[in-house]
Each structure stands twice: as C-alpha cells, then as structure tokens.
Motif scaffolding. Structure first.
Motif, mmCIF file in Angstrom:
data_model
loop_
_atom_site.group_PDB
_atom_site.id
_atom_site.type_symbol
_atom_site.label_atom_id
_atom_site.label_comp_id
_atom_site.label_asym_id
_atom_site.label_seq_id
_atom_site.Cartn_x
_atom_site.Cartn_y
_atom_site.Cartn_z
ATOM 1 N N TYR A 442 5.646 -0.256 8.684
ATOM 2 C CA TYR A 442 6.149 -0.599 7.211
ATOM 3 C C TYR A 442 4.939 -1.850 6.638
ATOM 4 C CZ TYR A 442 9.340 3.130 8.136
ATOM 5 O OH TYR A 442 10.134 3.892 8.393
ATOM 6 N N GLN A 443 4.486 -1.200 5.374
ATOM 7 C CA GLN A 443 3.463 -2.879 5.026
ATOM 8 C C GLN A 443 4.712 -2.934 4.054
ATOM 9 O OE1 GLN A 443 -0.830 -1.796 4.457
ATOM 10 N NE2 GLN A 443 -1.014 -1.448 6.372
ATOM 11 N N PHE A 444 5.257 -4.582 3.408
ATOM 12 C CA PHE A 444 5.526 -4.547 2.404
ATOM 13 C C PHE A 444 4.796 -5.978 1.675
ATOM 14 C CE2 PHE A 444 8.873 -3.571 5.621
ATOM 15 C CZ PHE A 444 9.988 -2.684 4.755
ATOM 16 N N PRO A 445 5.012 -5.887 0.171
ATOM 17 C CA PRO A 445 4.456 -7.337 -0.590
ATOM 18 C C PRO A 445 4.488 -8.201 0.674
ATOM 19 C CG PRO A 445 6.305 -6.646 -1.187
ATOM 20 C CD PRO A 445 5.946 -5.619 -0.256
ATOM 21 N N PRO A 446 3.776 -9.753 0.555
ATOM 22 C CA PRO A 446 4.365 -11.024 1.482
ATOM 23 C C PRO A 446 5.052 -11.096 -0.296
ATOM 24 C CG PRO A 446 2.016 -11.149 0.205
ATOM 25 C CD PRO A 446 2.626 -9.360 -0.428
ATOM 26 N N VAL A 453 -3.600 -6.492 -9.682
ATOM 27 C CA VAL A 453 -4.352 -5.002 -9.914
ATOM 28 C C VAL A 453 -5.776 -6.025 -9.367
ATOM 29 C CG1 VAL A 453 -3.010 -3.587 -10.499
ATOM 30 C CG2 VAL A 453 -4.242 -4.413 -12.382
ATOM 31 N N THR A 454 -6.371 -6.803 -9.731
ATOM 32 C CA THR A 454 -8.104 -7.183 -9.651
ATOM 33 C C THR A 454 -7.920 -7.986 -8.692
ATOM 34 O OG1 THR A 454 -6.977 -9.300 -11.029
ATOM 35 C CG2 THR A 454 -7.876 -6.844 -12.808
ATOM 36 N N GLY A 455 -7.466 -8.088 -7.994
ATOM 37 C CA GLY A 455 -7.521 -8.207 -6.505
ATOM 38 C C GLY A 455 -7.548 -10.169 -6.960
ATOM 39 N N ASN A 456 -6.918 -11.090 -7.346
ATOM 40 C CA ASN A 456 -6.330 -12.303 -8.019
ATOM 41 C C ASN A 456 -5.782 -12.118 -7.307
ATOM 42 O OD1 ASN A 456 -8.527 -12.908 -9.013
ATOM 43 N ND2 ASN A 456 -7.750 -12.257 -11.805
ATOM 44 N N VAL A 457 -5.241 -13.991 -6.119
ATOM 45 C CA VAL A 457 -3.470 -14.391 -5.729
ATOM 46 C C VAL A 457 -3.389 -15.523 -6.631
ATOM 47 C CG1 VAL A 457 -3.427 -15.003 -3.856
ATOM 48 C CG2 VAL A 457 -4.991 -13.754 -3.222
ATOM 49 N N LEU A 458 -1.704 -15.171 -6.946
ATOM 50 C CA LEU A 458 -0.818 -16.092 -7.836
ATOM 51 C C LEU A 458 0.053 -16.402 -7.145
ATOM 52 C CD1 LEU A 458 -0.118 -13.908 -10.635
ATOM 53 C CD2 LEU A 458 -2.388 -15.324 -10.236
ATOM 54 N N LYS A 459 -0.053 -17.764 -7.271
ATOM 55 C CA LYS A 459 1.041 -18.849 -6.459
ATOM 56 C C LYS A 459 2.277 -19.064 -6.807
ATOM 57 C CE LYS A 459 -1.522 -18.957 -2.279
ATOM 58 N NZ LYS A 459 -0.785 -18.916 -1.118
#
Length: 720
Positions: A442-446, A453-459
């Motif tokens: 199973y894959q879970f979000p980090p 949705v645009t591929g950006n990574v938010l910390k």
C-alpha cells in the motif's frame, strides 16, 4: 501417555458454614465453593477421562462412608457425595444440588481426610497418578487430635498424596490476613490443621481470601511438545551430488496459536423418555442429558417439469463444482480437480541464505518451530551444531522449503541460529515467510511533506506538524515511557508488562463465562477480571505524572471536543459554525414548506432542520412519500428506481436521526401494499425486492432507534 490425576474435595457443610462473617454478604459455604466450583468446572471442561474427581461432605446430616459401615468410631457425619471418576456436566449439576448447608457440627476434618485418602488408594491402586486432597472448612467444628495429625501425615506421605487445606478466614501472615476476635476453638483447630499440612512432604496451607483472589488469574494450559517433522534437513540434493549435506533433524512447535472454545448448536430435550437409544448415546457424547446435537441435512434440487412439483432431487455424488468464466459456468469434476493440485513430497531443504540486517521482522507469519538433531544420533548432533555456529558467525539466516508430509502445502521457513551462548541450548528457530501473493503493498502519502497537483513540494502546510507540535509529541512519548515506570521492592526498574502476564482477554473471558454457566445456568456472569483489563489502558499513576506534557500537547495540536449528536424528539442539534454566522439568513433562505421533485433530498433535509413542530415534519415526510410514489409510477421499467431508492434511504436516515422512526415505518408499510398490489403503474415488485429489501431499507427496529415499536422478528416477518 496423558497425565492421570485423582483429586478428592472435602467441603465442610456444617451449620456454621451457613453464616456470613467479616462483612461478606455471602455465607462461608458460598464463599468457599467459589473456589471449588471453579476448579471442578475447569476439570470438566478439559474433558479428560484420566482427570478424576471425588467429593466428600463434612458435617452432613447423614453418614455415608466405608469406615462408618465397618463400625469404626469417629467417622460420623461424613458422606461420600461423589465417588472418584470422570465427571460430566450432568454429574456436576447433580452434585451442585446436593451441596447445601446442614445442621450437623460434630464431624471431624482429619477423619474426612482419612476417608478421602482411602478413596484415592482404592481407586488408583499402585498405578502412576497425581494424587491430591483439597479440604475447605472454616474450622468451627471440633477436630479430634488425640492421635496427633503426624500419623495421618505419614500415611499421606506413603501414598504420595498432596494435601491442600484452604480455610475460610484462616490467618496467613504471608498473604497479610488475620481474623480479629477469633474464637479459641477455631484457633486450636486451625493450628491442628497447620501441623497436619507441615508434616506432609507435599502440603499447602492457605486462606480462602487468597484462593478466591487468585481465581481471576488465567490458568495457562500446559502443552506437551509435538513432533511435526522427523527427517533429513538437506543442503543440495544428496541423490545427485556427493557434496550435498543431509542432517537428520526433528522439528517441534515452539509457539502455538490458542483459540477460544468453539460452540456447538444443540436443542433442548423437552421429554427425555421420548428419545431413542441412539439419541441417548449422542446425548452422552454431548456431556449431559439436557441437550441433543443438531443434525444438518442438505437437499439439492433442479427444475424438472416432469418431476412431481416441478423439482427433481439430485444426489450429492452427481454434483460437480462450476467456475464462472465470463457469463459461462465451466464445470470441474473431481478428476479434473486432481490435475490442478500441486503434488508434494515430504521434505526439508535449504534454498538460500540472507544476512541478519536484510530481514524485517514484520514478515513473520504463523507459529514458531524448534529444530534439533535426532535423539541418540551423534553424527546429526555434530552436523547441526556446526551448521548453527556457521550461521551465527556469518550473521546469516537460512531460508528453507518445508513440506510436513506428502501432499501437504509448501511452506518457506526462515531458520534463525541459536548457538546456546545464553541458554546453553543449540537449536534452530523457524518462522514461516510470506509468498508474493501474501504481501499487500500500500502506498501512503509522505508524513513530512505535501505534494501538490502541480508537483510542488511544501514543507509547511496546515496538515504538517510544526516544530512546537513535534517537540510536544516527543516530550509526551518520553513521559509515557513504560520501561522504567514499574519498580520492584528494592526500587529497581522492572518490566511493566511481562510476556507471561499478558493474557488474551477474549479466550479467558469466554472460558470464565462458560465455567459460570456450567455450574449455575441462572447465575449472572460477572464483569471481566481486572487482570485481563490491566494493559488495556495506561496506568493512572503514569497519566498523572505526564499530565503537564499531555496538556501542552493538547494545546499544540489544537485538540477540540466534537459536539455530541443530540438525541431529542423533534429536531437534531444544529452545529453552529466556528465563525458564529447564520448561513441561512445570509443566503436569504426561508423556512421551506414545499419540496420540489427536482431537488427533493436537499430540500427535505432543510425542511426537517427548520421545522419547529411535529406537524411540519409529518408534512415533509408526506411530500417525500408522494415524490417517491410518482417516481415509481412514472418509471419506464427500472429507469427511476435508483432515484426512488435514494430518496427512501435519505428519508430513513433522517427520520432515525430526528427520532421519528415510526413515521418511516408507516410510510414503508403503505408503500409495500401499493407496490405489490400494482397501484403504482403495474407490476413493480422488482422495486420492492431488488431495491428496498436488497438495499436494506426495511423497517426501523428498536436496535436502530429506541423510539421504534418494531422488533427484529417483526422486521424479518415484514420483508418475508
């Protein structure tokens, strides 16, 4: 061979045992029998013919023992209520009816021990038995110690009989109990019985308070080692290669899954005499005469216009399994099924090795096994020892293919070496490994970032914990640490939850309930033992100690209590928004009185939410019912059935929430009559059976709403 046991219970039934002492609301007899019934019912539940029980009553109104029949003095008011032998449920119930307080008070406890000792010697002869006598008394009746208890103790030692004396309100310094204002006669009798026990090589003397308290501790069933495999453990194929290794080993179960007792369907025999001898024999197997086993009989029928009634019975032997392939059923006979089975042969072979650090423990499946060399085989012992030490030095596990017997399923086992450095016992431990089909990925979000949705990574995000929350959670986890919480008498930290003190609450709770019902079918089942619930919640002392960290964590996480759903007649509690704004007034929504078919569900919910009296709710329900009827009437075939069913579902859920289930039941009763009579545009039975019954939209029962008048039986009869 199974262990053989012969146990005789001696219970004081004298006049004083009917009194209550030390603030208890139950008599001394009932208090003591709590221990005796628990022990006897446990033996009966084991259902072992080699575990035998006898029962002797002390201070009974009558006298029934072999010593009195022979004219020997001092054996009056002692009766054998149950000869030694296996005990069934029927005998347990009969014995319970005979254990009642008597008026006598002159029976001698030591004489009763002699009677029980002779019963055991006569029954066991010179055979190998575990012999035990358990005496339960309050010590109020006189005891004749002219001959001294040492002579009786010597005979008990010669017969290898263990004597257990449990006294009601007896003093026990080790347990910490002492009865105040004890009579001199009871104190003398207590000392006499203590001398008798101390003179026995196998003797136990205790107070009933401790014995009853320890009844809550689950008894672990001892299990003998079971040999699952006896054969070669190979590395390579010895039949093809001379360099292959073959070690003769034996595999035993190290751990075994425990399961609660299974239930059997039975029927009560209203008239015992009406049953045949065959049925009586079956009742004996059930362990009593009150029940009879239920037989299941299945008949297979197919449509046949030439058969009587249009149905033809088909023998089971003529049936074949069929598997669906698309819309076609493909039949498979037994001969075809045998081709699909994977033929296996008994074997145990090593197929590879993996290092310690490349294996994760969560892959363990099933029960653990223990592998040792064949007994009295020095070559196998030397070979297995060398193999174990080689694995240990290389820090590697072995992976083996295991087939317990011919035609059995294949298992892949992980073999862990145990070189005996700590326990001086060389062996291999094994655990089943999963196949590829057993693993579910199973894959879970980090947890440390948010991907848009645009591929950006938010910390930093509202769903991610900030530094204050992380620190508060870390402090809370440290404060709730259990490793050093519990301490021993010297103040040294000990394990709070040892493995041997963590019990399965399901198994032992069911066993407790069965024992209570076995002894007294009418008695209420008490609450679960505290020891079963001990680890179901954190310790109170630890929570108080960590209160500051808990409060800081609540503030950092902004934890808020969710308002409870109101249960009131009329309308549900409207949860106000945190802003405090009246959304309805801002949007200009007025109290709706007419529900339109195009937007029925939202308008119906709004009508209920704004209703101020029961009459408004009844009007809204009537309008919703008319909309459902119109959808069914105007439907071409089943075109509008889904919309009608969804409206019915919302109607049902909302009326349950507003505590008006009877309005729904009234609507559904009228709808059923209209559907089955053809009033709604012809044959609409498909709507009833396929959408209402199959969709579980039947009557609202008392189990779903306390305001309903419909029972489960009424609801089932309604759908039939």
């Amino acid at each position: 061979m199974a262990d053989k046991e012969a146990t005789v219970y001696i219970v004081d039934l004298g006049e004083s045992m009917a009194d209550c002492h030390n603030g208890r609301d139950e008599s001394d007899l009932d208090f003591g029998m709590r221990y005796v019934w628990d022990k006897i019912s446990t033996t009966v539940a084991a259902s072992r013919k080699t575990w035998t029980i006898g029962f002797v009553g002390l201070n009974t109104d009558e006298t029934n023992n072999s010593h009195d029949e022979e004219g020997l003095g001092g054996y009056h008011n002692i009766s054998v209520l149950q000869e030694i032998g296996p005990m069934t449920m029927t005998e347990l119930r009969e014995l319970r009816s005979r254990v009642q307080p008597c008026r006598a008070h002159s029976g001698d406890a030591i004489s009763a021990v002699v009677v029980a000792m002779d019963m055991i010697n006569e029954f066991t002869k010179k055979l190998k038995f575990k012999r035990r006598i358990i005496l339960v008394t309050n010590g109020e009746s006189p005891i004749d110690d002219d001959g001294g208890p040492e002579e009786v103790a010597e005979k008990l030692n010669e017969s290898n009989i263990e004597l257990v004396v449990i006294g009601v309100d007896f003093d026990d310094p080790d347990y910490g109990f002492k009865e105040e204002d004890k009579s001199s006669s009871k104190r003398n009798n207590e000392n006499t019985l203590r001398r008798l026990v101390e003179a026995c090589k196998d003797g136990v003397f205790g107070t009933m308070q401790q014995a009853v308290e320890e009844l809550s501790i689950p008894r672990i069933k001892p299990v003998r080692p079971f040999k699952a495999y006896d054969g070669p453990l190979t590395l390579g194929d010895p039949s093809k290669y001379e360099s292959a290794i073959s070690i003769h080993v034996e595999r035993y179960f190290k751990t075994k899954r425990a399961a609660p007792p299974s239930a059997t369907t039975v029927v009560i025999n209203p008239e015992r005499s009406a049953f045949t001898q065959t049925q009586r024999d079956e009742d004996v197997e059930m362990g009593g005469t009150e029940f009879s086993n239920v037989k299941h009989m299945r008949t297979y029928r197919v449509n046949d216009p030439d058969a009587p009634g249009g149905k033809l019975d088909v023998p089971f032997e003529e049936l074949a399994k069929g598997y669906q392939y698309g819309r076609t059923v493909v039949p498979f006979s037994e001969s075809d099924m045998s081709i699909t089975k994977y033929e296996t042969q008994k074997g145990f072979s090593i197929i590879g090795f993996i290092p310690f650090d490349s294996y994760t423990p969560f892959l363990n499946m099933g029960e653990t096994g223990l592998i040792v060399a064949q007994k009295m085989n020095e070559e196998a012992e030397l070979g297995l020892s060398a193999f174990i030490h080689a694995l240990h030095e290389l820090e590697s596990y072995a992976v083996a293919r295991y087939v317990q017997k011919d035609h059995a399923q294949v298992q892949i086992l992980l073999l862990k070496p145990n070189p005996g450095v700590e326990d001086e016992f060389e062996c291999l431990y094994d655990i089943p490994l999963p196949f590829a089909e057993d693993v579910r990925s199973y894959q879970f979000p980090p947890l440390d970032k948010v991907l848009t949705v645009t591929g950006n990574v938010l910390k930093e995000h509202r769903l991610l914990p900030n530094d204050d929350l992380k620190e508060a959670m870390s402090d809370f986890v440290d404060a709730m640490e259990l490793s050093g919480f519990d301490v021993d008498e010297d103040g040294n930290p000990v394990d709070y939850a040892p493995v041997d003190e963590v019990y399965n609450p399901i198994i032992h709770r069911i066993s407790q309930a069965i024992r209570v019902r076995a002894v007294d079918p009418e008695a209420p089942i008490g609450p679960p033992a505290e020891i079963l619930l001990r680890f179901s919640k954190p310790p109170e002392k630890l929570i108080k100690k960590a209160k500051q960290e808990i409060d800081i964590l609540i503030d950092a996480a902004e934890v808020k209590k969710v308002p409870e759903k109101a249960k009131g007649r009329g309308k549900k509690e409207v949860v106000k928004p945190l802003s405090g704004l009246d959304i309805d007034s801002l949007l200009g929504e007025s109290k709706r009185t007419v529900i339109s078919p195009e937007n029925a569900i939202p308008e119906f919910k709004q009508a209920l939410a704004t209703a101020e009296d029961d009459e408004t709710i009844e009007k809204a329900v009537k309008q919703m019912g008319d909309i459902v009827r119109k959808l069914i009437t105007d439907s071409f075939s089943d075109l509008f059935y889904n919309r009608a069913a969804e409206n019915i579902r919302v109607l049902r859920e909302e009326l349950i929430g507003y505590d008006f289930p009877n309005l729904y039941n009234k609507f559904l009763t009228a709808l059923k009559k209209s559907l089955l009579s053809g009033e709604l545009g012809g044959d609409r039975r498909e709507m009833w059976f396929k959408y209402i019954i199959a969709g579980k939209l039947g009557l609202v029962t008392k189990m779903e709403s306390e305001m309903s008048d419909i029972t489960e039986a009424d609801a089932k009869a309604f759908v039939r």
